[in-house]
Write an enzyme that holds these catalytic residues in place. Structure first.
Site, mmCIF file in Angstrom:
data_model
loop_
_atom_site.group_PDB
_atom_site.id
_atom_site.type_symbol
_atom_site.label_atom_id
_atom_site.label_comp_id
_atom_site.label_asym_id
_atom_site.label_seq_id
_atom_site.Cartn_x
_atom_site.Cartn_y
_atom_site.Cartn_z
ATOM 1 N N ILE A 15 0.828 -1.211 0.000
ATOM 2 C CA ILE A 15 0.000 0.000 0.000
ATOM 3 C C ILE A 15 0.871 1.273 0.000
ATOM 4 C CG2 ILE A 15 -0.258 0.395 2.491
ATOM 5 C CD1 ILE A 15 -3.285 0.656 2.007
ATOM 6 N N ASN A 71 12.171 -8.238 6.786
ATOM 7 C CA ASN A 71 12.566 -7.658 8.066
ATOM 8 C C ASN A 71 12.025 -8.478 9.237
ATOM 9 O OD1 ASN A 71 13.688 -5.428 6.670
ATOM 10 N ND2 ASN A 71 11.708 -4.396 6.630
ATOM 11 N N HIS A 99 6.681 -11.392 6.102
ATOM 12 C CA HIS A 99 6.447 -10.946 4.724
ATOM 13 C C HIS A 99 7.755 -10.686 4.013
ATOM 14 C CE1 HIS A 99 6.301 -7.434 7.408
ATOM 15 N NE2 HIS A 99 6.851 -6.744 6.416
#
Ligand code: 5GP
Length: 135
Positions: A29, A84, A97
């Site tokens: 996003i 991360n 992710h």
């Protein structure tokens, strides 16, 4: 429950690119560059080291295919895969992710890389400790 669990549950919309039994991929996003893609396991684990072998294998199997799709859609020839773990390491969403981030001109991931020099004695100690952890 994280925002990605809500996306997986269909409670929050996303721009879905790929889905299979173990993996979902959708557009970030807040893209660092055009085509910035997120690839997540359906398994709700915060960090990579917690992931089951099954989820890890499923992600590994599709990452190159998704990278090819990002390259084809954007025309980029360079990209970073970023993953991360922990707030100190810039993780904001506590559901595993992988980012696929096209490098397009100056847009994309900026990397700080303060390289040190590997000390041979310390390297030996580290390898021994890691091998013990793997055993
Ligand atoms: P992290 O810093 O945790 O590695 O990155 C989290 C990423 O998730 C950020 O790039 C952020 O833009 C993205 N993100 C956070 N919330 C949402 C959301 O609701 N939908 C989508 N598509 N991406 C999100």
């Amino acid at each position: 429950m994280t925002i990605f669990s809500k996306i997986l549950a269909g409670e929050i919309p996303c721009h879905r690119v790929y889905e299979d039994a173990h993996v979902l991929a959708f557009l970030d996003i807040g893209p660092l560059s055009e085509g910035h893609l997120l690839v997540i396991p359906k398994e709700a684990k915060a960090q990579l080291h917690e992931l089951s072998d099954e989820s890890a294998a499923a992600i590994g199997r599709v990452l190159p295919r998704l990278a090819r799709a990002v390259m084809s859609a954007t025309g980029c020839t360079a990209y970073n895969v970023l993953q991360n773990n922990g707030a100190m390491a810039h993780q904001a969403v506590m559901h595993v992710h992988f980012h696929i981030i096209p490098k397009i001109g100056s847009a994309g991931l900026g990397v700080g890389w303060n390289a040190g020099k590997l000390d041979a004695t310390h390297a030996g100690e580290l390898v021994a400790r890691m091998k013990a952890a793997l055993a």
